[in-house]
Design a protein around this motif. Structure first.
Motif, PDB file in Angstrom:
ATOM      1  N   ILE A 117       4.523  -7.543   1.903  1.00 31.52           N
ATOM      2  CA  ILE A 117       4.987  -6.483   2.629  1.00 31.52           C
ATOM      3  C   ILE A 117       5.440  -4.689   2.315  1.00 31.52           C
ATOM      4  O   ILE A 117       4.884  -4.826   2.977  1.00 31.52           O
ATOM      5  CB  ILE A 117       6.595  -7.152   3.500  1.00 31.52           C
ATOM      6  CG1 ILE A 117       5.524  -8.329   4.154  1.00 31.52           C
ATOM      7  CG2 ILE A 117       7.589  -6.184   4.395  1.00 31.52           C
ATOM      8  CD1 ILE A 117       7.220  -9.235   4.919  1.00 31.52           C
ATOM      9  N   VAL A 118       6.577  -5.346   1.239  1.00 31.67           N
ATOM     10  CA  VAL A 118       6.795  -3.779   0.966  1.00 31.67           C
ATOM     11  C   VAL A 118       5.208  -3.054  -0.255  1.00 31.67           C
ATOM     12  O   VAL A 118       4.828  -1.701   0.243  1.00 31.67           O
ATOM     13  CB  VAL A 118       7.118  -3.632  -0.613  1.00 31.67           C
ATOM     14  CG1 VAL A 118       8.125  -2.524  -1.145  1.00 31.67           C
ATOM     15  CG2 VAL A 118       8.795  -4.451  -0.147  1.00 31.67           C
ATOM     16  N   VAL A 119       4.301  -4.207  -0.776  1.00 35.51           N
ATOM     17  CA  VAL A 119       3.132  -2.817  -1.215  1.00 35.51           C
ATOM     18  C   VAL A 119       2.210  -2.867  -0.433  1.00 35.51           C
ATOM     19  O   VAL A 119       1.030  -2.272  -0.904  1.00 35.51           O
ATOM     20  CB  VAL A 119       3.056  -4.462  -2.381  1.00 35.51           C
ATOM     21  CG1 VAL A 119       1.340  -2.891  -3.094  1.00 35.51           C
ATOM     22  CG2 VAL A 119       4.056  -4.294  -3.602  1.00 35.51           C
ATOM     23  N   MET A 120       1.681  -3.553   0.725  1.00 36.37           N
ATOM     24  CA  MET A 120       0.585  -3.984   1.302  1.00 36.37           C
ATOM     25  C   MET A 120       0.381  -2.061   1.890  1.00 36.37           C
ATOM     26  O   MET A 120      -0.603  -1.803   2.085  1.00 36.37           O
ATOM     27  CB  MET A 120       0.882  -4.949   2.581  1.00 36.37           C
ATOM     28  CG  MET A 120       0.214  -6.197   2.440  1.00 36.37           C
ATOM     29  SD  MET A 120       0.573  -7.394   3.378  1.00 36.37           S
ATOM     30  CE  MET A 120       0.276  -9.123   2.466  1.00 36.37           C
ATOM     31  N   PRO A 121       1.475  -1.826   2.762  1.00 35.16           N
ATOM     32  CA  PRO A 121       1.098  -0.357   3.653  1.00 35.16           C
ATOM     33  C   PRO A 121       0.932   0.489   2.856  1.00 35.16           C
ATOM     34  O   PRO A 121      -0.273   1.348   2.511  1.00 35.16           O
ATOM     35  CB  PRO A 121       2.313  -0.077   3.686  1.00 35.16           C
ATOM     36  CG  PRO A 121       3.152  -1.149   4.358  1.00 35.16           C
ATOM     37  CD  PRO A 121       2.837  -2.192   2.903  1.00 35.16           C
ATOM     38  N   LEU A 122       1.279   0.304   1.406  1.00 32.32           N
ATOM     39  CA  LEU A 122       0.587   1.458   0.544  1.00 32.32           C
ATOM     40  C   LEU A 122      -1.002   1.507  -0.185  1.00 32.32           C
ATOM     41  O   LEU A 122      -1.155   2.215  -0.559  1.00 32.32           O
ATOM     42  CB  LEU A 122       1.021   0.942  -0.744  1.00 32.32           C
ATOM     43  CG  LEU A 122       3.104   1.285  -1.019  1.00 32.32           C
ATOM     44  CD1 LEU A 122       3.587   0.161  -2.371  1.00 32.32           C
ATOM     45  CD2 LEU A 122       3.243   2.659  -0.761  1.00 32.32           C
ATOM     46  N   ALA A 123      -1.322   0.091  -0.110  1.00 30.52           N
ATOM     47  CA  ALA A 123      -2.478  -0.086  -0.076  1.00 30.52           C
ATOM     48  C   ALA A 123      -3.779   0.292   0.857  1.00 30.52           C
ATOM     49  O   ALA A 123      -4.264   0.896   0.607  1.00 30.52           O
ATOM     50  CB  ALA A 123      -2.596  -1.815  -0.667  1.00 30.52           C
ATOM     51  N   ALA A 165       1.469 -12.679  -4.160  1.00 32.32           N
ATOM     52  CA  ALA A 165       1.360 -11.008  -3.266  1.00 32.32           C
ATOM     53  C   ALA A 165       0.381 -10.117  -4.034  1.00 32.32           C
ATOM     54  O   ALA A 165       0.205  -9.545  -2.617  1.00 32.32           O
ATOM     55  CB  ALA A 165       3.202  -9.846  -4.268  1.00 32.32           C
ATOM     56  N   SER A 166      -0.610 -10.906  -5.092  1.00 32.91           N
ATOM     57  CA  SER A 166      -1.323  -9.431  -5.406  1.00 32.91           C
ATOM     58  C   SER A 166      -2.254  -9.933  -4.558  1.00 32.91           C
ATOM     59  O   SER A 166      -3.491  -9.290  -3.936  1.00 32.91           O
ATOM     60  CB  SER A 166      -1.497 -10.332  -6.482  1.00 32.91           C
ATOM     61  OG  SER A 166      -0.878 -10.025  -7.636  1.00 32.91           O
ATOM     62  N   VAL A 167      -2.914 -11.514  -4.241  1.00 35.05           N
ATOM     63  CA  VAL A 167      -3.844 -11.424  -3.757  1.00 35.05           C
ATOM     64  C   VAL A 167      -3.851 -11.666  -1.941  1.00 35.05           C
ATOM     65  O   VAL A 167      -4.858 -11.418  -1.352  1.00 35.05           O
ATOM     66  CB  VAL A 167      -3.934 -13.418  -3.562  1.00 35.05           C
ATOM     67  CG1 VAL A 167      -2.550 -13.829  -2.429  1.00 35.05           C
ATOM     68  CG2 VAL A 167      -5.019 -14.029  -2.966  1.00 35.05           C
ATOM     69  N   GLY A 168      -2.554 -11.495  -1.004  1.00 31.37           N
ATOM     70  CA  GLY A 168      -2.341 -10.764   0.260  1.00 31.37           C
ATOM     71  C   GLY A 168      -2.326  -9.379  -0.141  1.00 31.37           C
ATOM     72  O   GLY A 168      -3.696  -9.147   0.976  1.00 31.37           O
ATOM     73  N   VAL A 169      -2.163  -8.693  -1.457  1.00 31.84           N
ATOM     74  CA  VAL A 169      -2.821  -6.920  -0.921  1.00 31.84           C
ATOM     75  C   VAL A 169      -4.554  -6.641  -1.092  1.00 31.84           C
ATOM     76  O   VAL A 169      -4.423  -5.645  -0.727  1.00 31.84           O
ATOM     77  CB  VAL A 169      -1.902  -6.679  -2.434  1.00 31.84           C
ATOM     78  CG1 VAL A 169      -2.690  -5.400  -2.948  1.00 31.84           C
ATOM     79  CG2 VAL A 169      -0.298  -6.067  -2.048  1.00 31.84           C
ATOM     80  N   SER A 170      -4.344  -7.762  -2.374  1.00 27.73           N
ATOM     81  CA  SER A 170      -6.561  -7.702  -1.880  1.00 27.73           C
ATOM     82  C   SER A 170      -7.030  -7.394  -0.929  1.00 27.73           C
ATOM     83  O   SER A 170      -8.270  -7.164  -0.611  1.00 27.73           O
ATOM     84  CB  SER A 170      -6.192  -8.803  -3.465  1.00 27.73           C
ATOM     85  OG  SER A 170      -6.450 -10.098  -2.476  1.00 27.73           O
ATOM     86  N   GLY A 186       1.657   5.316   1.959  1.00 29.34           N
ATOM     87  CA  GLY A 186       3.097   3.943   2.122  1.00 29.34           C
ATOM     88  C   GLY A 186       3.948   3.462   3.671  1.00 29.34           C
ATOM     89  O   GLY A 186       2.666   3.455   4.824  1.00 29.34           O
ATOM     90  N   TRP A 187       5.030   3.450   3.468  1.00 32.48           N
ATOM     91  CA  TRP A 187       5.725   2.962   4.869  1.00 32.48           C
ATOM     92  C   TRP A 187       5.432   4.205   5.395  1.00 32.48           C
ATOM     93  O   TRP A 187       5.516   3.240   6.704  1.00 32.48           O
ATOM     94  CB  TRP A 187       7.095   2.536   4.461  1.00 32.48           C
ATOM     95  CG  TRP A 187       7.305   0.548   3.916  1.00 32.48           C
ATOM     96  CD1 TRP A 187       7.272   0.754   2.486  1.00 32.48           C
ATOM     97  CD2 TRP A 187       7.271   0.045   4.353  1.00 32.48           C
ATOM     98  NE1 TRP A 187       7.439  -0.380   2.382  1.00 32.48           N
ATOM     99  CE2 TRP A 187       7.570  -0.698   3.706  1.00 32.48           C
ATOM    100  CE3 TRP A 187       6.889  -0.723   6.313  1.00 32.48           C
ATOM    101  CZ2 TRP A 187       7.150  -2.614   4.865  1.00 32.48           C
ATOM    102  CZ3 TRP A 187       7.135  -1.931   6.264  1.00 32.48           C
ATOM    103  CH2 TRP A 187       7.039  -2.557   5.355  1.00 32.48           C
ATOM    104  N   ARG A 188       5.454   5.488   4.957  1.00 35.00           N
ATOM    105  CA  ARG A 188       4.611   6.396   6.768  1.00 35.00           C
ATOM    106  C   ARG A 188       4.082   6.011   7.370  1.00 35.00           C
ATOM    107  O   ARG A 188       3.977   6.400   8.413  1.00 35.00           O
ATOM    108  CB  ARG A 188       5.309   7.565   5.936  1.00 35.00           C
ATOM    109  CG  ARG A 188       6.591   8.297   5.192  1.00 35.00           C
ATOM    110  CD  ARG A 188       6.640   9.661   3.868  1.00 35.00           C
ATOM    111  NE  ARG A 188       6.064  10.649   5.117  1.00 35.00           N
ATOM    112  CZ  ARG A 188       5.948  11.744   4.925  1.00 35.00           C
ATOM    113  NH1 ARG A 188       6.461  12.330   3.616  1.00 35.00           N
ATOM    114  NH2 ARG A 188       6.069  12.223   5.605  1.00 35.00           N
ATOM    115  N   GLN A 189       2.726   6.078   6.176  1.00 37.01           N
ATOM    116  CA  GLN A 189       1.444   5.167   7.291  1.00 37.01           C
ATOM    117  C   GLN A 189       1.502   4.693   7.310  1.00 37.01           C
ATOM    118  O   GLN A 189       1.113   4.292   8.717  1.00 37.01           O
ATOM    119  CB  GLN A 189       0.682   5.503   6.003  1.00 37.01           C
ATOM    120  CG  GLN A 189      -0.663   5.072   6.090  1.00 37.01           C
ATOM    121  CD  GLN A 189      -1.260   6.569   7.238  1.00 37.01           C
ATOM    122  OE1 GLN A 189      -1.780   7.025   6.700  1.00 37.01           O
ATOM    123  NE2 GLN A 189      -1.560   5.992   8.815  1.00 37.01           N
TER     124      GLN A 189
END
Length: 451
Positions: free
Chosen positions: A86-92, A140-145, A241-244
Motif C-alpha cells: 500500500i505504501v509503495v504502490m502509489p509511488l509506482a 509486496a513486489s508482486v503487487g507493485v509489479s 506517490g501519495w500526493r498523486q
C-alpha cells in the motif's frame, strides 16, 4: 493509393498490438508461479511448521516481542506484506504515468520479488522471521509489479479486445502454474529418489519459482513498449506517490461510479485473495491432508482455471462481464460453505472444492480487470490502475487479518474459513448496484455492445 496507405498503417498497428499482447501475457506466465507454488501451496504449511518449531510451550512465537499463535503467523505476514505494498504502490503508479517509462519499474519490482523468492531456499530450522521477511518483500513486489503490468492493458488492447486479452493473460498464468506444479509434485513425492530430504525438496520448489519469475520476465521487457507522455498538472515531477494517489482519489470524486466499482471489487476480491493464500493452511491444519494432496488439488485448480478463464470470457461476450462476475461470486459463496462442512482426512471432498474454485477463479479476476479498464479515463492508466491494484492486492489485508484473528480467538480454521463468506455477499450487493454503462460514459470511453 491513400486508402492503401491507411489500410497498411492499420494492419501494421494491429500486428504491433498483437506482438505486445503476446509479450504481455508472459508476465502472467512469469509471476503466477510465485502465486501458485509459493503463496498457495508450499509456503503457508512450511512457514507454519517452521514457526511451530520456534514456538514456546504454549504454541506462540514472539516477532517484535508480540505474542502470536504459530498457526496465525503466515496469515499475519500476508497482511503485513500488503500494508507494505500500500505504501509503495502509489509511488509506482505516479512514476509510471510520469513520462510513460513503465518498463524500468516493472523490471525493478519483478526482480526484487524474484530474488526474495529465490532466497526462500535458505528458510530452514526455526528461521520463521527470515521466512516472514522474504514473504513480505516478495508479496509486496508482486503487487507493485502488477500495478505497472495491468496499466498496459488499455494501451495494448482496444475496448472490444480487452475481455479476451485479459482472460488470455490469466490463462497463461494458470498454465504456467500447472506446469511448474507438476514438476514440484514429482520432486516432492520422489524426493528420496533425488537424494534430498522432504524439507529440502520444499525449499527447492520455493526457490525455483523465483528463478522462473526472473527468467520469463525478460519476455515482456523485450516486447512491451514505453509510451512517452508529456508532463501535465497531474504528472509533474513535483507531484509524487501519495500526493498523486490523493489527487487521483480526489479526481475520482468526479467519477463516483468508478469508485463504486472499486469498492465492490475491493470487498469481493479480498475474499478471493484470502482463499488463495489460506486454502493450503486450511487443508493441512484443519483437514489433515498431506502435502501431496494439496499439490494435486492446486494443480487441479490451475488446469481448470485455464479453461475457466477462457470459458468465462466467452460467457461475458454472451451475457456481459457484470452478470458473469456476479454468477462467480455466488459460486465462491457456495464453495466456502461446502468447505466448512468438509470432513477431515477425506481428499475427495477437497478435490471437489478445487474443481469449483478452478472454474471461477481465473474468470472472476480476469473479467474484473478488463471491466475496470473501461472505467479509466484516457491518459491515466497507471494512475488508476495503482488505485485498482490497491483494491486488488493492496487492500486485501482484511481477509487474511480476519482469518488469522478468527483462528487466534477460536482455535478453529473452520470458523476462520466461513468468516470469508461476508466478503462475497457484500461484494455481490455492491457490484449489482453499479450502472456500468453510465460509468463507462462518465469516464469518456466508448461503451462496448455488451458489458
Amino acid at each position: 493509393m491513400g486508402n492503401d496507405t491507411v489500410v497498411a498503417t492499420v494492419t501494421d498497428e494491429a500486428g504491433e498490438r498483437r506482438r505486445e499482447q503476446r509479450g504481455w501475457y508472459f508476465y502472467d506466465w512469469a509471476c503466477s508461479v510465485y502465486s501458485t507454488s509459493v503463496l498457495t501451496v508450499f509456503l503457508g504449511p512450511y512457514l507454519t511448521s517452521v514457526a511451530k518449531s520456534a514456538a514456546d510451550a504454549d504454541g506462540y512465537v514472539h516477532p517484535l516481542g508480540l505474542p502470536v499463535r504459530a498457526g496465525s503467523f503466515f496469515a499475519y505476514c500476508v497482511s503485513a506484506s500488503i500494508v507494505v505494498a500500500i505504501v509503495v504502490m502509489p509511488l509506482a503508479g505516479a512514476a509510471a504515468d510520469r513520462g510513460g517509462r513503465k518498463k524500468p519499474l516493472l523490471a525493478v519490482s519483478a526482480y526484487l520479488g524474484a530474488a526474495a523468492t529465490t532466497g526462500m531456499f535458505f528458510l530452514d530450522g526455526d528461521r520463521y522471521l527470515l521466512g516472514g521477511l522474504l514473504l513480505i518483500v516478495a508479496n509486496a513486489s508482486v503487487g507493485v509489479s502488477m500495478v505497472v503490468y495491468n496499466s498496459y492493458l488499455p494501451q495494448i488492447a482496444t475496448p472490444e479486445e480487452r475481455d479476451a486479452v485479459s482472460s488470455r493473460g490469466w490463462a497463461f498464468g494458470y498454465a504456467a502454474g500447472a506446469l511448474v506444479l507438476i514438476a514440484n509434485l514429482v520432486l516432492f513425492t520422489a524426493h528420496d529418489s533425488f537424494g534430498v530430504s522432504e524439507s529440502t525438496s520444499v525449499r527447492i520448489c520455493l526457490a525455483s519459482a523465483g528463478v522462473w519469475w526472473g527468467a520469463f520476465t525478460l519476455v515482456p521487457l523485450r516486447r512491451l513498449r514505453d509510451r512517452r507522455t508529456p508532463p501535465t498538472a497531474a504528472t509533474t515531477p513535483s507531484v509524487h506517490g501519495w500526493r498523486q494517489l490523493a489527487a487521483t482519489v480526489r479526481g475520482m470524486r468526479d467519477k463516483p461510479l468508478t469508485l463504486s466499482f472499486l469498492l465492490a471489487y475491493l470487498v469481493y476480491n479480498d475474499g478471493i485473495q484470502t482463499v488463495i493464500s489460506q486454502a493450503s493452511v486450511y487443508g493441512s491444519e484443519e483437514l489433515g491432508l498431506s502435502q501431496s494432496t494439496l499439490i494435486v488439488s492446486v494443480l487441479l485448480v490451475q488446469v481448470l482455471a485455464v479453461g475457466g478463464a477462457l470459458g468465462m470470457g466467452r460467457l461475458a461476450r454472451a451475457y456481459g462481464a457484470k452478470r458473469t462476475i456476479l454468477g462467480s461470486l455466488i459460486a465462491w459463496t457456495v464453495t466456502l460453505a461446502a468447505a466448512y462442512f468438509l470432513p477431515a482426512g477425506v481428499p475427495a471432498g477437497f478435490f471437489v472444492l478445487a474443481i469449483g474454485i478452478g472454474l471461477v477463479l481465473g474468470g472472476s479476476q480476469a473479467l474484473s480487470r478488463s471491466l475496470f479498464s473501461h472505467l479509466v479515463p484516457p491518459g491515466k492508466e497507471a494512475e488508476y490502475f495503482s488505485a485498482y491494484e490497491m483494491s486488488d492486492r493492496g487492500m486485501s489485508w482484511l481477509g487474511p487479518l480476519l482469518f488469522g484473528l478468527t483462528y487466534q480467538l477460536t482455535g478453529s480454521y473452520r470458523d476462520a474459513i466461513i468468516s470469508l463468506v461476508a466478503f462475497f455477499a457484500i461484494g455481490f450487493v455492491l457490484l449489482a448496484r453499479v450502472p456500468l454503462r453510465q460509468a463507462i460514459r462518465d469516464a469518456g470511453n466508448p461503451v462496448p455492445e455488451r458489458i
